[in-house]
Every structure is written in structure tokens, then in C-alpha cells.
Write a protein that holds these residues in place. Sequence first.
Motif, PDB file in Angstrom:
ATOM      1  N   ILE A  36       0.840  -1.206   0.000  1.00  0.00           N
ATOM      2  CA  ILE A  36       0.000   0.000   0.000  1.00  0.00           C
ATOM      3  C   ILE A  36       0.868   1.246   0.000  1.00  0.00           C
ATOM      4  CG2 ILE A  36      -1.623   1.342   1.398  1.00  0.00           C
ATOM      5  CD1 ILE A  36      -2.910  -1.339   2.180  1.00  0.00           C
ATOM      6  N   GLY A  37       1.926   1.250   0.811  1.00  0.00           N
ATOM      7  CA  GLY A  37       2.824   2.401   0.850  1.00  0.00           C
ATOM      8  C   GLY A  37       3.532   2.634  -0.474  1.00  0.00           C
ATOM      9  N   PHE A  76       2.446   1.620  -3.435  1.00  0.00           N
ATOM     10  CA  PHE A  76       1.455   1.997  -4.442  1.00  0.00           C
ATOM     11  C   PHE A  76       1.093   3.479  -4.349  1.00  0.00           C
ATOM     12  CE2 PHE A  76      -2.917   2.509  -5.957  1.00  0.00           C
ATOM     13  CZ  PHE A  76      -2.747   2.066  -7.261  1.00  0.00           C
ATOM     14  N   ARG A  77       1.076   4.005  -3.128  1.00  0.00           N
ATOM     15  CA  ARG A  77       0.757   5.428  -2.968  1.00  0.00           C
ATOM     16  C   ARG A  77       1.823   6.326  -3.596  1.00  0.00           C
ATOM     17  NH1 ARG A  77      -1.595   5.737   3.188  1.00  0.00           N
ATOM     18  NH2 ARG A  77      -3.568   4.707   2.720  1.00  0.00           N
ATOM     19  N   THR A  78       3.070   5.875  -3.591  1.00  0.00           N
ATOM     20  CA  THR A  78       4.129   6.720  -4.157  1.00  0.00           C
ATOM     21  C   THR A  78       4.383   6.422  -5.624  1.00  0.00           C
ATOM     22  OG1 THR A  78       5.839   5.175  -3.412  1.00  0.00           O
ATOM     23  CG2 THR A  78       5.274   6.995  -1.930  1.00  0.00           C
ATOM     24  N   LYS A  79       4.358   5.165  -6.022  1.00  0.00           N
ATOM     25  CA  LYS A  79       4.714   4.777  -7.397  1.00  0.00           C
ATOM     26  C   LYS A  79       3.515   4.609  -8.321  1.00  0.00           C
ATOM     27  CE  LYS A  79       9.195   3.955  -6.676  1.00  0.00           C
ATOM     28  NZ  LYS A  79      10.311   4.330  -7.476  1.00  0.00           N
ATOM     29  N   GLN A  80       2.314   4.418  -7.775  1.00  0.00           N
ATOM     30  CA  GLN A  80       1.083   4.202  -8.547  1.00  0.00           C
ATOM     31  C   GLN A  80       1.143   2.946  -9.411  1.00  0.00           C
ATOM     32  OE1 GLN A  80      -1.692   6.037  -8.050  1.00  0.00           O
ATOM     33  NE2 GLN A  80      -0.516   7.067  -6.462  1.00  0.00           N
ATOM     34  N   THR A  81       1.859   1.924  -8.966  1.00  0.00           N
ATOM     35  CA  THR A  81       1.913   0.655  -9.682  1.00  0.00           C
ATOM     36  C   THR A  81       2.174  -0.476  -8.700  1.00  0.00           C
ATOM     37  OG1 THR A  81       2.934  -0.555 -11.499  1.00  0.00           O
ATOM     38  CG2 THR A  81       4.393   0.820 -10.177  1.00  0.00           C
ATOM     39  N   GLU A 128      11.949   7.394  -3.353  1.00  0.00           N
ATOM     40  CA  GLU A 128      11.068   8.100  -4.271  1.00  0.00           C
ATOM     41  C   GLU A 128      11.901   8.859  -5.298  1.00  0.00           C
ATOM     42  OE1 GLU A 128       7.514  11.427  -4.123  1.00  0.00           O
ATOM     43  OE2 GLU A 128       8.223  10.490  -2.289  1.00  0.00           O
TER      44      GLU A 128
END
Length: 107
Positions: free
Chosen positions: A86-87, A89-94, A105
Amino acid sequence: MSTITTISSTHFIALAGGLFAIGMIGAIMRRNAIVVLMCVELMLNAANLLFLTYAKQYGDVGGHVLALFVIAIAAAEAAVGLAIIIGVFRTKQTLDINELDSLREDV
């Protein structure tokens, strides 16, 4: 009249081997992080099946204790793994693990 066949330890060992193979192939072939975690869970359940099969075959409770530890570790792995996913996905969107080469990041 039908005959009832007994399920021997060999059947359980073959089932555990098949489950482990499916989990291993899934973890190697799939690129989605959630599917990879599910495949790891499948492999841990195959190990549990083997522990319980040998515990029943030899009449030892050690296999039950090991299976209980594996269940606890699998629950912790699922919780921590999903939190990391989840963490990320929030930064990378994949969720594609090929694109997740670092946890840093991109700036």
C-alpha cells in the motif's frame, strides 16, 4: 457396491508438492505484488500440510507446533507485506514488481 479407499500419507505429500509447485511457479511468473504474496502464502500452506502429515504419520506433536508457528509467521508476513504494498502503491502508482527497483522516491 462401492469400496472406500483410505487416503495415505503419500496422497498428502503429493498434494503438498503440487501446491508448492503452483505457488513457486506463480511467484516466479507473475509480476503483480499481491499475487506474489498470495503465492508465498500457498507455499507456506503446502509446508504446513507436510508438517501435519508427518506429525500424524509419526504420532508427534512437533509438527503441529511447527505448523502453528508457520501460520503465525504467514499472518505477520501478510500484514507487513500488504502495508508495504500500500505504501509503495501510494508513491509509485503501480504494483508491477519489475518497476519497483528501489524504495526511494524518484525526484
